[in-house]
Design a protein around this motif. Structure first.
Motif, PDB file in Angstrom:
ATOM      1  N   LEU A   1      -4.482  -9.235  14.238  1.00  0.00           N
ATOM      2  CA  LEU A   1      -4.554 -10.155  13.102  1.00  0.00           C
ATOM      3  C   LEU A   1      -3.853  -9.539  11.895  1.00  0.00           C
ATOM      4  N   LEU A   2      -2.978 -10.327  11.254  1.00  0.00           N
ATOM      5  CA  LEU A   2      -2.248  -9.873  10.071  1.00  0.00           C
ATOM      6  C   LEU A   2      -2.643 -10.717   8.868  1.00  0.00           C
ATOM      7  N   PHE A   3      -2.788 -10.056   7.720  1.00  0.00           N
ATOM      8  CA  PHE A   3      -3.072 -10.757   6.466  1.00  0.00           C
ATOM      9  C   PHE A   3      -1.808 -10.806   5.618  1.00  0.00           C
ATOM     10  N   LEU A   4      -1.561 -11.984   5.004  1.00  0.00           N
ATOM     11  CA  LEU A   4      -0.467 -12.102   4.042  1.00  0.00           C
ATOM     12  C   LEU A   4      -1.054 -11.799   2.669  1.00  0.00           C
ATOM     13  N   ILE A   5      -0.720 -10.618   2.144  1.00  0.00           N
ATOM     14  CA  ILE A   5      -1.346 -10.135   0.909  1.00  0.00           C
ATOM     15  C   ILE A   5      -0.394 -10.275  -0.271  1.00  0.00           C
ATOM     16  N   LYS A   6      -0.930 -10.817  -1.375  1.00  0.00           N
ATOM     17  CA  LYS A   6      -0.222 -10.911  -2.660  1.00  0.00           C
ATOM     18  C   LYS A   6      -0.639  -9.708  -3.487  1.00  0.00           C
ATOM     19  N   TRP A   7       0.359  -9.039  -4.110  1.00  0.00           N
ATOM     20  CA  TRP A   7       0.087  -7.810  -4.860  1.00  0.00           C
ATOM     21  C   TRP A   7      -0.008  -8.091  -6.354  1.00  0.00           C
ATOM     22  N   LYS A   8      -0.863  -7.319  -7.014  1.00  0.00           N
ATOM     23  CA  LYS A   8      -1.022  -7.454  -8.468  1.00  0.00           C
ATOM     24  C   LYS A   8       0.249  -7.011  -9.180  1.00  0.00           C
ATOM     25  N   SER A   9       0.546  -7.687 -10.288  1.00  0.00           N
ATOM     26  CA  SER A   9       1.714  -7.368 -11.129  1.00  0.00           C
ATOM     27  C   SER A   9       3.017  -7.470 -10.350  1.00  0.00           C
ATOM     28  N   SER A  10       3.045  -8.335  -9.330  1.00  0.00           N
ATOM     29  CA  SER A  10       4.264  -8.500  -8.538  1.00  0.00           C
ATOM     30  C   SER A  10       4.228  -9.841  -7.824  1.00  0.00           C
ATOM     31  N   ASP A  11       5.408 -10.384  -7.568  1.00  0.00           N
ATOM     32  CA  ASP A  11       5.498 -11.627  -6.796  1.00  0.00           C
ATOM     33  C   ASP A  11       5.665 -11.345  -5.304  1.00  0.00           C
ATOM     34  N   ASP A  12       5.679 -10.062  -4.945  1.00  0.00           N
ATOM     35  CA  ASP A  12       5.884  -9.693  -3.546  1.00  0.00           C
ATOM     36  C   ASP A  12       4.650  -9.996  -2.708  1.00  0.00           C
ATOM     37  N   CYS A  13       4.914 -10.353  -1.451  1.00  0.00           N
ATOM     38  CA  CYS A  13       3.853 -10.556  -0.463  1.00  0.00           C
ATOM     39  C   CYS A  13       4.244  -9.821   0.815  1.00  0.00           C
ATOM     40  N   ASP A  14       3.265  -9.230   1.484  1.00  0.00           N
ATOM     41  CA  ASP A  14       3.534  -8.505   2.732  1.00  0.00           C
ATOM     42  C   ASP A  14       2.506  -8.874   3.785  1.00  0.00           C
TER      43      ASP A  14
ATOM     44  N   PHE B   1       0.835  -1.208   0.000  1.00  0.00           N
ATOM     45  CA  PHE B   1       0.000   0.000   0.000  1.00  0.00           C
ATOM     46  C   PHE B   1       0.865   1.252   0.000  1.00  0.00           C
ATOM     47  N   ASP B   2       1.992   1.201   0.742  1.00  0.00           N
ATOM     48  CA  ASP B   2       2.903   2.353   0.782  1.00  0.00           C
ATOM     49  C   ASP B   2       3.583   2.563  -0.560  1.00  0.00           C
ATOM     50  N   ARG B   3       3.657   1.486  -1.374  1.00  0.00           N
ATOM     51  CA  ARG B   3       4.291   1.588  -2.696  1.00  0.00           C
ATOM     52  C   ARG B   3       3.247   1.759  -3.800  1.00  0.00           C
ATOM     53  N   ASN B   4       2.027   2.129  -3.384  1.00  0.00           N
ATOM     54  CA  ASN B   4       0.918   2.360  -4.329  1.00  0.00           C
ATOM     55  C   ASN B   4       0.584   1.119  -5.156  1.00  0.00           C
ATOM     56  N   MET B   5       0.677  -0.048  -4.526  1.00  0.00           N
ATOM     57  CA  MET B   5       0.341  -1.299  -5.212  1.00  0.00           C
ATOM     58  C   MET B   5      -1.079  -1.714  -4.839  1.00  0.00           C
ATOM     59  N   GLU B   6      -1.679  -2.524  -5.697  1.00  0.00           N
ATOM     60  CA  GLU B   6      -3.060  -2.967  -5.485  1.00  0.00           C
ATOM     61  C   GLU B   6      -3.062  -4.417  -5.017  1.00  0.00           C
ATOM     62  N   ALA B   7      -3.870  -4.684  -3.983  1.00  0.00           N
ATOM     63  CA  ALA B   7      -3.942  -6.040  -3.435  1.00  0.00           C
ATOM     64  C   ALA B   7      -4.653  -6.973  -4.418  1.00  0.00           C
ATOM     65  N   GLU B   8      -4.047  -8.144  -4.656  1.00  0.00           N
ATOM     66  CA  GLU B   8      -4.659  -9.135  -5.549  1.00  0.00           C
ATOM     67  C   GLU B   8      -5.490 -10.134  -4.751  1.00  0.00           C
ATOM     68  N   LYS B   9      -4.885 -10.695  -3.707  1.00  0.00           N
ATOM     69  CA  LYS B   9      -5.605 -11.640  -2.862  1.00  0.00           C
ATOM     70  C   LYS B   9      -4.874 -11.824  -1.539  1.00  0.00           C
ATOM     71  N   ILE B  10      -5.604 -12.386  -0.580  1.00  0.00           N
ATOM     72  CA  ILE B  10      -5.022 -12.694   0.725  1.00  0.00           C
ATOM     73  C   ILE B  10      -4.689 -14.179   0.740  1.00  0.00           C
ATOM     74  N   LEU B  11      -3.423 -14.487   1.007  1.00  0.00           N
ATOM     75  CA  LEU B  11      -2.969 -15.872   0.982  1.00  0.00           C
ATOM     76  C   LEU B  11      -3.168 -16.574   2.324  1.00  0.00           C
TER      77      LEU B  11
END
Length: 203
Positions: A154-167, A133-143
């Protein structure tokens, strides 16, 4: 009345008094004592006269004076000044030559200040952990999700669109910034028992 007419052995006082008419000696009134000195082993005071300007101030021997209260007040004030002067000198000397204890205390203070400065510098230099979110990326799904965080949130492991990064992102932040993705995660992972299962369980 000249300055010289008050010297040369004439008595001076801080009280108004009259002298017999058959004497040549006059008496003058002292307003205040300005200074003190020793001349030829004799104490003299610099006097300010009532009714005369500062130009007429004169040095008079102590033995010629009758203004005992003014002398006492002047000497008392002078002694106080001497004490304060000595005290001031002692403080300055102490500052120049501090004791061992003071040296140790000063060193400890310096070390404490240095530690604080290093700690502050370290905090400033540490990079902050940015999420997508800080890098202006859009969430694709919660893993996945976990509550294994220092705050217990509670923390969500989020996969970002157009990227293999997860946070790992706090659920409170995800609920605000990608509510639809959160809803899809709950719909996929929450299972409710149907009514038939409940009935069979009762029987």
């Amino acid at each position: 009345m000249s300055r010289n007419s008050r010297g040369n052995g004439k008595k001076v006082s801080n009280h108004v008094s009259s002298l017999p008419s058959d004497t040549d000696e006059e008496e003058y009134i002292v307003e205040k004592i300005l200074d003190r000195r020793e001349k030829n082993g004799e104490i003299e005071y610099l006097l300010k006269w009532i009714g005369f300007s500062d130009d007429d101030n004169t040095w008079e021997p102590k033995k010629n004076l009758c203004c005992y209260d003014l002398i006492a007040a002047f000497e008392s004030k002078r002694n106080e000044k001497e004490k304060m002067k000595k005290k001031h000198i002692n403080i300055k000397e102490k500052e120049k030559h501090p004791s061992l204890k003071e040296n140790l205390e000063n060193k400890q203070d310096e070390l404490s200040q240095e530690k604080k400065a290093v700690k502050k510098k370290t905090k400033v230099q540490m990079p902050s952990l940015l999420t997508g979110f800080d890098r202006n990326m859009e969430a694709e799904k919660i893993l996945g999700a976990t509550d294994d965080s220092p705050s217990g949130e509670l923390l969500f492991l989020i996969k970002w669109k157009s990227s293999d990064d997860c946070d790992l992102v706090p659920s409170s932040l995800a609920n605000k910034l990608c509510p639809q993705v959160v809803i899809k995660f709950y719909e996929k992972n929450l299972y409710w028992p149907n009514s038939k299962s409940k009935t069979s369980a009762k029987n």
